[in-house]
Design a protein around this motif. Structure first.
Motif, mmCIF file in Angstrom:
data_model
loop_
_atom_site.group_PDB
_atom_site.id
_atom_site.type_symbol
_atom_site.label_atom_id
_atom_site.label_comp_id
_atom_site.label_asym_id
_atom_site.label_seq_id
_atom_site.Cartn_x
_atom_site.Cartn_y
_atom_site.Cartn_z
ATOM 1 N N ALA A 151 3.796 0.806 2.685
ATOM 2 C CA ALA A 151 3.530 -0.169 3.758
ATOM 3 C C ALA A 151 3.498 -1.543 3.111
ATOM 4 N N SER A 152 4.481 -2.365 3.490
ATOM 5 C CA SER A 152 4.600 -3.667 2.859
ATOM 6 C C SER A 152 3.761 -4.704 3.609
ATOM 7 N N GLN A 153 3.209 -5.654 2.849
ATOM 8 C CA GLN A 153 2.441 -6.739 3.476
ATOM 9 C C GLN A 153 3.250 -8.024 3.557
ATOM 10 N N ILE A 154 4.563 -7.896 3.402
ATOM 11 C CA ILE A 154 5.406 -9.103 3.344
ATOM 12 C C ILE A 154 5.146 -10.027 4.530
ATOM 13 N N THR B 58 0.888 -1.165 0.000
ATOM 14 C CA THR B 58 0.000 0.000 0.000
ATOM 15 C C THR B 58 0.920 1.207 0.000
ATOM 16 N N ALA B 59 0.818 2.056 -1.027
ATOM 17 C CA ALA B 59 1.780 3.149 -1.140
ATOM 18 C C ALA B 59 1.101 4.458 -1.507
ATOM 19 N N ALA B 60 1.669 5.551 -0.997
ATOM 20 C CA ALA B 60 1.197 6.891 -1.352
ATOM 21 C C ALA B 60 2.410 7.799 -1.445
ATOM 22 N N ILE C 172 -4.510 1.979 4.058
ATOM 23 C CA ILE C 172 -4.607 3.084 3.081
ATOM 24 C C ILE C 172 -4.691 4.470 3.736
ATOM 25 N N VAL C 173 -5.508 4.600 4.784
ATOM 26 C CA VAL C 173 -5.677 5.931 5.396
ATOM 27 C C VAL C 173 -4.375 6.386 6.072
ATOM 28 N N PRO C 174 -3.772 5.581 6.965
ATOM 29 C CA PRO C 174 -2.513 6.054 7.560
ATOM 30 C C PRO C 174 -1.394 6.285 6.548
ATOM 31 N N VAL C 175 -1.358 5.491 5.485
ATOM 32 C CA VAL C 175 -0.287 5.664 4.493
ATOM 33 C C VAL C 175 -0.458 6.997 3.746
ATOM 34 N N VAL C 176 -1.682 7.320 3.341
ATOM 35 C CA VAL C 176 -1.910 8.601 2.643
ATOM 36 C C VAL C 176 -1.619 9.765 3.591
#
Ligand code: KG4
Ligand code: ZN
Length: 456
Positions: free
Chosen positions: A34-37, A17-19, A59-63
């Motif tokens: 934010a990687s989901q590895i 998840t990236a912004a 998504i919200v914290p990453v943005v």
């Protein structure tokens, strides 16, 4: 538009998840991934349902983190760009729905970006940033009187901004190799006004190169994604120990009418492509499997996987890094992925020399095949330079060998930074800039296209 040309990019096509906020397609103000590895590692691959759930959480914290890092608010943005495909349908939908909602609420244009075009723009973004850096340093060095120096720096930076999409025709067409977990595709790229056109000239018939890395790593009991593990381990093995060979895909006739056995984007029929530029990575995966069975290496690999994925193995510093990008996950979820070894002693503590030789030979063969076909295509199609991008472009042996061969041939080769090679949102915001300039906006009906193709 405001004078800044700020685009927020959002990427959620697979397991990241990236912004990111990028100014005028050429200056990265922030890039948060934010990687989901840790979520997928134990399964040795991405589980689509888990991916969607993790995107929803992140998504919200990453943005928010991307805006904060860029020191701007939503009100400063000029547009929102989002990956619309190819990728996992549920994962893509999380990014698209959130981007649509933000764009609607802020009254901003929404720009749909093809993930593969994003990867190509990762190289261009890196080049533009490096050029600007050189311009600035040159200007500062020209005059040590700070007042004049500052003025010159400003005017040259402005010039560079205005010209950020004036591509040098001397170096076009460019041949782009997009080599990732889902794709191994060759595109001939030409500048057209402020944008680019893409022609598919080669592709894999089955597995992508990154997929082969992931499957071989899983078979040998290493972590997910397999690329960084094999990249690290291969440095300590003999690349000529196991003579893996790729056979030339000979004729178009047997391919006519056949759909490729791959999850990648839909493209033109394979029979229309030159067979010299076609890849196939499922054979080498099977060859590694046969070698493992013949040498009775399975039990040792299984024991390693059990050790690596035992719950007590975690790294506190990884936890800190993750919590920066995605505080919600770090608080409630302590499942962390193991990391590849960095020294020969660490490598030998993990596996015998025979395994190191096997992964070194696998990587040597894969990189050799990528080089052979990419340089053949560049020569045959008259490409002036080569752009290499996608997760596998982070690979050290690949970078060294492609660079040496390009130098030998007098060709230029460019890569993104390793961080921009794997999935990120800066590449999405950068790819959106020419579309922003030409007013190519998506409407509210935008939806995910899991097999979206690039070019013709
Ligand atoms: O571009 P990417 O992050 O996601 C996709 O669009 O697929 O690429 C992920 C792929 C994975 O298969 C991973 O194993 C591979 O890139 N990869 C690498 C390296 N880092 C990531 N492969 C080889 N060497 C690396 N250092
Ligand atoms: Zn990708």
């Amino acid at each position: 538009m405001t004078s800044r040309g700020l685009i927020l990019g959002i990427e959620s096509s697979c397991d990241e998840t990236a912004a990111s906020v990028v100014e005028r397609g050429s200056r990265t103000l922030s890039s948060v991934v934010a990687s989901q590895i840790a979520t997928h590692a134990r399964y040795g691959g991405v589980v689509p349902e888990l991916a969607s759930r993790e995107h929803l959480r992140a998504i919200v914290p990453v943005v928010r983190a991307a805006l904060a890092q860029a020191e701007i608010t939503l009100g400063d943005l000029d547009a929102i760009a989002v990956t619309s495909g190819p990728g996992l349908a549920g994962a893509l939908l999380v990014g698209i729905t959130y981007a649509k909602a933000l764009a609607f609420a802020q009254g901003l244009p929404l720009i749909a970006v093809n993930h593969l075009e994003g990867h190509i723009h990762a190289v261009l973004l890196h080049e533009r940033e490096a050029e600007k850096q050189v311009l600035r340093l040159t200007t500062l060095a020209q005059d040590d009187k700070s007042v004049v120096g500052k003025g010159q720096e400003l005017s040259l930076t402005a010039l560079a901004q205005d010209d950020s999409f004036e591509v040098s025709r001397k170096e076009e067409p460019a041949l782009a190799l997009v080599v990732s977990g889902g794709h191994t595709h060759l595109y001939l790229c030409r500048p057209a006004h402020n944008a680019w056109t893409y022609r598919l000239v080669g592709r894999t018939l089955d597995d992508a190169a990154g997929e082969a890395y992931d499957k071989v790593a899983k078979l040998l009991g290493f972590g997910y994604p397999g690329g960084p593990w094999i990249d690290s381990l291969a440095r300590f093995g003999n690349p000529l120990a196991v003579p893996f060979a790729f056979s030339q895909i000979k004729t178009k006739l047997h391919l006519a009418g056949k759909a490729p056995r791959t999850k990648a984007a839909h493209t033109a029929p394979i029979a229309n492509l030159d067979p010299h530029f076609l890849f196939s990575f499922s054979g080498i995966k099977t060859a590694v499997l046969r070698y493992v069975e013949l040498h009775e290496m399975r039990p040792e690999a299984q024991a390693r996987a059990a050790r690596l994925f035992a719950p007590q193995i975690c790294h506190p510093e990884q936890s800190a890094a993750e919590s920066k990008a995605c505080p919600e996950r770090a608080e409630g979820d302590l499942r962390l992925a193991p990391r590849p070894p960095q020294t020969k002693d660490e490598a030998l503590a993990l596996c015998p020399q025979q395994v190191l030789d096997l992964v070194a030979s696998f990587q040597h063969a894969v990189v050799g095949d990528l080089m052979k076909k990419t340089f053949a295509a560049a020569e045959s199609l008259g490409a002036r330079r080569i752009l290499i991008t996608g997760g596998v472009a982070a690979n050290r042996e690949l970078r060294t060998r492609f660079t040496a061969e390009a130098n030998r041939r007098g060709l230029r080769v460019a890569f993104p930074t390793p961080a921009l090679s794997t999935d990120n949102a800066a590449m999405i915001a950068a790819a959106a800039w020419p579309r922003f300039l030409s007013g190519e906006f998506a409407d509210e009906g935008l939806s995910a296209d899991p097999s979206l193709a690039l070019g013709r």
